[in-house]
Structure formats: C-alpha cells, structure tokens
Design an enzyme around this catalytic site. Structure first.
Site: not given
Ligand SMILES: NC(=O)c1ccc[n+]([C@@H]2O[C@H](COP(=O)([O-])OP(=O)(O)OC[C@H]3O[C@@H](n4cnc5c(N)ncnc54)[C@H](O)[C@@H]3O)[C@@H](O)[C@H]2O)c1
Length: 323
Positions: A52, A141
């Site tokens: 976490d 965000y």
């Molecule tokens: N998916 C997109 O389109 C996109 C676009 C731009 C940037 N991003 C960035 O990429 C990163 C990953 O995105 P994603 O799409 O895989 O997001 P996601 O929501 O699919 O996955 C995020 C993961 O973080 C975990 N999580 C939440 N709180 C937590 C904590 N306290 N400790 C540990 N884990 C925790 C969740 O369980 C989840 O599995 C993020 O920072 C997001 O902002 C994603």
C-alpha cells in the site's frame, strides 16, 4: 542488476507492463505489487507483494527484501474516480508518490512516474500543445499530476535521484479493464461492439483527445527508462502520443470491420467537463528527439488488433442481456 518494483501492478497499465518487463529482464527480476490481488494471471507469474503506497514502511520493506533498484510507480486513482473522491485521491496519488520518492532517495532507486495529458488545463494551447507550456489544470487529478512532475524534477535536481516520466494520453487495451478515467470510452466501445454491436458514449461525438495503444505505451515506458541519460534534456513528463481521435471517428473505424455497429450518446457532465479541459493534440517532438520515440500503432492498426483479440475472447450477446 538490482530488481524492479512495480506499484499498482494489478491495474490497466501494470497488467501489461509487468509481463513485458519480466520478458525483458527475467521473471525473478520484476516484483509486482498492489493493494488488490491481480485479476490478470500473468502479473502473478513471478514475485508479487501487497504494498500500500500510502504506507512508507510497506514500500521500504519491499525495496529492502527484493533489493530493488528501480520503482515503476503506477499506483493511483484515475481522473474520474479522483474527481469523485478528491481527498482519498490526494492521499494515494500525492502521498504515494512522495513516499515512493523518499524510499527511492534512501535506497538510491530510479523512479518512473506516469503523468498524463490531464496535467494540462483550459488555458493550455489546445493544439500542438508544447512540451513546456501553461499548466493550470482544473481537476484534482491534473493538479496532482503537475505537482508530481515537479516533485520528480525536485528529487532529481536536489538529491540526484534518476526520475523519469511520461505524459501519457488515454490508453486503449484489451487485457485489463480501465480504472475510472475520462478516456475509458475508447476501451468500452470495443467490448460493446464485439458483444452488442452497439455503444452509448459518455463523451460527446466531437470530443477530440490524444490516445495510444497499450503496446506502444509499454514500449515508451521501457525505452525512456533505458534511454541514455546524457541525451535527456527533460527527464520528466515527456509529451507522448500516437493518435488523436473523437468517439465519432473511432465508431466510424470500427464500422469498417463491423458494419452493423451503432453508437449513440448520453453525455456524462463530469467526464465531459474533464475532457473539455484537456488538449486535443499534444506535440511529442521532445520525446522523438531525446529518446527516439515513435509509435507503431495508428487508429487503423490499433482497431484491427483490438477487434481481433476481443472477438477471440468475448462471445456476442443480445443487447437486452446484462454483462
Ligand atoms: N490508463 C490510462 O489511460 C492512463 C493515462 C494517463 C496516465 N495514466 C497513469 O498511469 C498510472 C496507472 O494507470 P492505470 O490505468 O493502470 O490505473 P488503474 O486504475 O487501472 O490501476 C491502478 C492500480 O493502483 C492500485 N492502487 C490504488 N491505490 C493503491 C495504493 N494505496 N497502494 C498501492 N496500489 C494502489 C489499484 O488497486 C490499481 O490496481 C496512473 O498513475 C495513471 O494516472 C493512465
């Protein structure tokens, strides 16, 4: 070589980044971590820890136990979810990054931080958005992404930590579902096309945003982390894009392969307002110059690949049935 820790590894990006890193560096060299059990099996085919990111001791423990040298910090809440829970989002996104950077400072780890096109705002130039420009986002965000970019720069300049990052656009993928972002429509549309030949978009037909197919995003992350540091002028928060599209254009492309596909629109004001505050088309010249960024997939090739994968996996259903 010390090992790699991926936080938030069970999410949309981690589900594909972890297997890609394991293929490149070896299964034992990449430790997945999250607060939930990974839904995608590939992520748990190797070391996996409960970490976490709001608890510094849990990050520190994993870094010591596995002799971690690089942290790919993916844990966080996405734009629409963060807007619904801004206080929790602050704890996770800002608090998590700060703690990861602190552990990295103590153990000399490099850090990858994914920023987003959400780091821009309504006063940013909307077309050909430069690498360096006005960043006054109006979402929690976006505020956390700009702050994160700057915090990574600070740790690099002040403490010599090798921090690197990308401003990712909306990511389209077929492995794990998206986690509550504004561009989720571009993934949902494919699932609904294959199952029902119908999709109701929560964004307006003409909402133009940058997008990228996940294989390109994974390649971008790995290329940046492997890039020759002497060539990097920016290090953090590189603009990267592969295509910029609207829901109507994506529907048109899907219709080439599924002529019966139909789209209609029920706009969600929260996500539409977020999308309207973001640029339409960012300029990724710095990434191309400094570490040879070049996407493989455009709208046409991404659409073919998405439909092929999902058609093989999902069964068509009647529209009246539930998911
Ligand atoms: N998916 C997109 O389109 C996109 C676009 C731009 C940037 N991003 C960035 O990429 C990163 C990953 O995105 P994603 O799409 O895989 O997001 P996601 O929501 O699919 O996955 C995020 C993961 O973080 C975990 N999580 C939440 N709180 C937590 C904590 N306290 N400790 C540990 N884990 C925790 C969740 O369980 C989840 O599995 C993020 O920072 C997001 O902002 C994603």
């Amino acid at each position: 070589m010390r090992r790699i820790l991926v936080t938030g590894a069970a999410g949309q990006v981690g589900s594909e980044l972890v297997p890609a890193l394991r293929e490149r560096y070896g299964s034992d060299m990449v430790v997945g971590s999250d607060i939930r059990v990974p839904p995608v099996e590939a992520v748990s085919e190797g070391p996996f820890e409960h970490v976490d990111c709001t608890h510094i001791r849990e990050i520190d423990h994993a870094v010591r136990r596995y002799e971690i040298g690089a942290i790919y910090h993916l844990a966080g809440l996405l734009s629409a979810t963060a807007e619904e829970k801004p206080r929790i989002a602050w704890d996770i996104n800002m608090g998590g990054l700060y703690r990861v950077l602190e552990v990295a400072r103590q153990h000399g780890c490099s850090v990858f931080f994914p920023s987003s096109i959400g780091a821009f705002g309504p006063t940013t130039p909307r077309r050909q958005t430069p690498q360096e420009t006005i960043q006054r986002p109006t979402t929690i965000y976006g505020i956390m992404k700009v702050s994160g970019e700057m915090l990574c720069d600070y740790y690099q300049q002040r403490f010599g930590i090798d921090t690197r990052g990308l401003r990712l656009p909306g990511l389209i993928s077929h492995v794990a579902p998206p986690g509550g972002g504004t561009t989720d429509y571009a993934v949902e549309i494919f699932h609904q096309a294959v199952r029902y030949d119908h999709y109701t978009s929560f964004l307006r037909a003409d909402t133009r945003l940058d997008m990228m197919y996940m294989p390109d995003a994974i390649r971008a992350v790995i290329s940046l982390m492997e890039a020759d540091p002497s060539r990097l002028v920016h290090r953090n928060a590189f603009n990267v894009t592969a295509m910029n599209i609207t829901p109507a254009e994506l529907a048109e492309e899907i219709r080439i392969h599924r002529p019966r596909f139909e789209i209609d629109y029920e706009v969600d004001p929260l996500r539409q307002a977020i999308a309207d505050s973001w640029p339409e088309e960012i300029d990724d010249a710095a990434a191309r110059e400094e570490w040879d960024w070049n996407p493989d997939y455009d709208l046409a090739t991404m659409t073919i690949d998405m439909l092929e994968h999902l058609t093989a996996r999902l069964r068509p259903r009647r529209r009246a049935s539930t998911d």
